[in-house]
Design a protein around this motif. Structure first.
Motif, short mmCIF file in Angstrom:
data_model
loop_
_atom_site.label_atom_id
_atom_site.label_comp_id
_atom_site.label_asym_id
_atom_site.label_seq_id
_atom_site.Cartn_x
_atom_site.Cartn_y
_atom_site.Cartn_z
N GLN A 1 0.82 -1.21 0.00
CA GLN A 1 0.00 0.00 0.00
C GLN A 1 0.86 1.26 0.00
O GLN A 1 0.55 2.23 -0.71
N ARG A 2 1.93 1.25 0.76
CA ARG A 2 2.78 2.44 0.82
C ARG A 2 3.43 2.74 -0.52
O ARG A 2 3.54 3.90 -0.94
N LEU A 3 3.85 1.70 -1.23
CA LEU A 3 4.49 1.90 -2.52
C LEU A 3 3.55 2.55 -3.52
O LEU A 3 3.95 3.43 -4.29
N PHE A 4 2.29 2.15 -3.50
CA PHE A 4 1.33 2.70 -4.46
C PHE A 4 0.82 4.07 -4.02
O PHE A 4 0.30 4.82 -4.84
N GLN A 5 0.94 4.36 -2.75
CA GLN A 5 0.55 5.70 -2.32
C GLN A 5 1.58 6.75 -2.73
O GLN A 5 1.24 7.90 -3.00
N GLU A 6 2.86 6.32 -2.80
CA GLU A 6 3.90 7.27 -3.15
C GLU A 6 3.80 7.68 -4.62
O GLU A 6 3.89 8.84 -4.96
N GLU A 7 3.66 6.74 -5.50
CA GLU A 7 3.53 7.04 -6.92
C GLU A 7 2.96 5.82 -7.63
O GLU A 7 2.89 4.73 -7.08
N ARG A 8 2.61 6.01 -8.87
CA ARG A 8 2.01 4.94 -9.66
C ARG A 8 3.06 3.88 -9.99
O ARG A 8 4.14 4.21 -10.47
N ARG A 9 2.74 2.64 -9.71
CA ARG A 9 3.67 1.55 -9.97
C ARG A 9 3.15 0.70 -11.11
O ARG A 9 1.96 0.70 -11.43
N SER A 10 4.05 -0.09 -11.71
CA SER A 10 3.68 -0.89 -12.86
C SER A 10 4.39 -2.24 -12.79
O SER A 10 5.14 -2.53 -11.85
N GLN A 11 4.13 -3.06 -13.82
CA GLN A 11 4.81 -4.35 -13.91
C GLN A 11 6.32 -4.18 -13.96
O GLN A 11 7.07 -4.95 -13.37
N ARG A 12 6.76 -3.16 -14.68
CA ARG A 12 8.19 -2.95 -14.83
C ARG A 12 8.85 -2.67 -13.49
O ARG A 12 9.98 -3.12 -13.24
N PHE A 13 8.15 -1.92 -12.63
CA PHE A 13 8.71 -1.64 -11.32
C PHE A 13 8.82 -2.92 -10.50
O PHE A 13 9.83 -3.15 -9.83
N LEU A 14 7.79 -3.78 -10.54
CA LEU A 14 7.86 -5.03 -9.78
C LEU A 14 8.96 -5.93 -10.32
O LEU A 14 9.67 -6.59 -9.55
N LEU A 15 9.11 -5.97 -11.65
CA LEU A 15 10.19 -6.76 -12.23
C LEU A 15 11.54 -6.22 -11.76
O LEU A 15 12.43 -6.99 -11.38
N TYR A 16 11.68 -4.90 -11.78
CA TYR A 16 12.91 -4.26 -11.29
C TYR A 16 13.15 -4.63 -9.83
O TYR A 16 14.27 -4.96 -9.43
N TYR A 17 12.09 -4.61 -9.01
CA TYR A 17 12.23 -4.91 -7.58
C TYR A 17 12.72 -6.34 -7.38
O TYR A 17 13.65 -6.59 -6.60
N PHE A 18 12.11 -7.29 -8.09
CA PHE A 18 12.48 -8.69 -7.89
C PHE A 18 13.92 -8.96 -8.33
O PHE A 18 14.67 -9.65 -7.62
N VAL A 19 14.32 -8.44 -9.49
CA VAL A 19 15.67 -8.68 -9.97
C VAL A 19 16.70 -8.02 -9.04
O VAL A 19 17.75 -8.60 -8.74
N LYS A 20 16.39 -6.83 -8.57
CA LYS A 20 17.30 -6.13 -7.67
C LYS A 20 17.47 -6.89 -6.36
O LYS A 20 18.59 -7.03 -5.84
N GLU A 21 16.36 -7.39 -5.80
CA GLU A 21 16.45 -8.13 -4.55
C GLU A 21 17.18 -9.45 -4.73
O GLU A 21 17.91 -9.90 -3.84
N ILE A 22 17.01 -10.07 -5.89
CA ILE A 22 17.74 -11.31 -6.17
C ILE A 22 19.23 -11.03 -6.26
O ILE A 22 20.06 -11.82 -5.78
#
Length: 370
Positions: free
Chosen positions: A176-197
């Motif tokens: 919820q906090r991530l979407f309150q800050e700004e609009r998120r998309s599939q690309r952001f989630l993909l970026y998040y997963f690859v970065k955490e890996i």
């Protein structure tokens, strides 16, 4: 209101104390994760479009506030066997409309990082590093990493992983906090997963570097068994090699899916991911090279010890072979040997042997053999 605040505080305390154990405990009887999602079982079925959810899976469904993005996370129930997990994942992926090729690949446990592009779905297979095993001899890719698959299609993103992942749980809490800050998309989630890996590999390689430094510090210690030390460093080299190979494949696969999703190389997030992967891979390559150098040094030290032993044996032989020859010559049954019948013959023989030994010693000193 007071009871609601009390429940929230209790939940916060349990999360702080138990972490993922509390996360795994909050499951519906039908296998739906409810501790981080306010959705009921029926709502989850409506969002996913599944006729039923297998009880051997933990399934979370999170939707962005503007309903523009759906994230479905699938993991194994703690009681599920590997066969039950595979069958349940295939059933769910088939129910989500995935291509048969993707469904069949989901049953393969040892897929390396790769991208499969079908008509409507992009399947990105990744592997994340787990904590180094307690058994140092476990250095295969299957022992060091776990599979993490991301499916992207339409406005939906699906993640599949057998074991619990800390970075996935953290994303659920911050959804919820991530979407309150700004609009998120599939690309952001993909970026998040690859970065955490990439971060998981960074932590695993850092642990290997610390372990390697401890071994390297004791390299010249007389109390260390060099054969055991070489074996331990060899396993570190194997781990570094497996990490580096996986990161290389991950880089190639991410470039492929970025090209398919029309993520340009000028994109800041794309550049950040490539930088992180390249940095971690350089750490793995450096550790691999350092371990190889130390192994070569260990072999050279072992060879040096053998040479020193042979040198000492050669020195003893150089002294005692002439003396043994003189002693054996005077032990023969011949009457014509000098000083054989002389009353002081043993003194002359001893003087001759001392002279030969002194000559050999002076000659070795002059030639710097000693």
């Amino acid at each position: 209101m007071y009871q609601l605040d009390k429940n929230k505080n209790t939940k916060r305390l349990l999360m702080a104390g138990l972490g993922n154990e509390f996360a795994r405990a909050g499951i519906h009887t039908d296998g739906v994760r409810t501790n981080f999602s306010v959705m009921s079982y029926q709502v989850v079925k409506q969002v996913t479009g599944l006729a039923r959810i297998p009880s051997k899976l933990l399934l979370s469904c999170l939707v962005s506030p503007d309903r523009s993005l759906e994230w479905i996370d699938i993991s194994a129930h703690p009681t599920a066997t590997l066969t039950e997990y595979k069958e349940a994942v295939q059933e769910v992926l088939g129910g989500l409309g995935m291509h048969q090729t993707i469904v069949e690949d989901s049953a393969q446990p040892m897929l390396l990082p790769q991208v499969t592009v079908t008509k409507e779905v992009y399947a990105f297979v990744m592997r994340y590093a787990i904590r180094p095993p307690t058994n140092k001899q476990q250095d295969s890719l299957q022992d060091l990493t776990n599979r993490f698959t991301v499916f992207l299609g339409g406005s939906r993103i699906v993640t599949v992983h057998r074991t619990q992942c800390n970075f996935v749980e953290e994303l659920k809490q911050d959804w919820q906090r991530l979407f309150q800050e700004e609009r998120r998309s599939q690309r952001f989630l993909l970026y998040y997963f690859v970065k955490e890996i990439a971060h998981t590999f960074s932590a695993a390689i850092s642990a290997c570097i610390v372990e390697f430094d401890a071994y390297e510090a004791g390299l010249f210690s007389s109390s260390r068994n060099r054969s055991n030390l070489a074996r331990e460093i060899y396993h570190i080299k194997r781990r570094a090699s497996a990490y580096g190979r996986t990161l290389t494949l991950t880089q190639d696969a991410y470039s492929h899916i970025a090209s398919s999703l029309k993520i340009y190389t000028s994109d800041v997030l794309y550049q950040e991911i490539q930088h992180d992967l390249a940095h971690v891979q350089s750490l793995a390559d450096e550790l691999n090279a350092n371990a190889d150098s130390v192994l070569q040094l260990l072999f050279q030290l072992s060879s040096y010890q053998v040479n020193e032993l042979m040198r000492v044996l050669t020195l003893f032989s150089a002294f005692f072979i002439p003396l043994s020859f003189i002693a054996s010559a005077y032990g023969m049954n011949f009457d014509g040997l000098p000083f054989l019948h002389n009353p002081n013959g043993e003194l002359y023989c001893a003087f001759m042997m001392m002279s030969v030994a002194t000559f050999i010693f002076v000659w070795f000193k002059k030639k710097h053999f000693m």
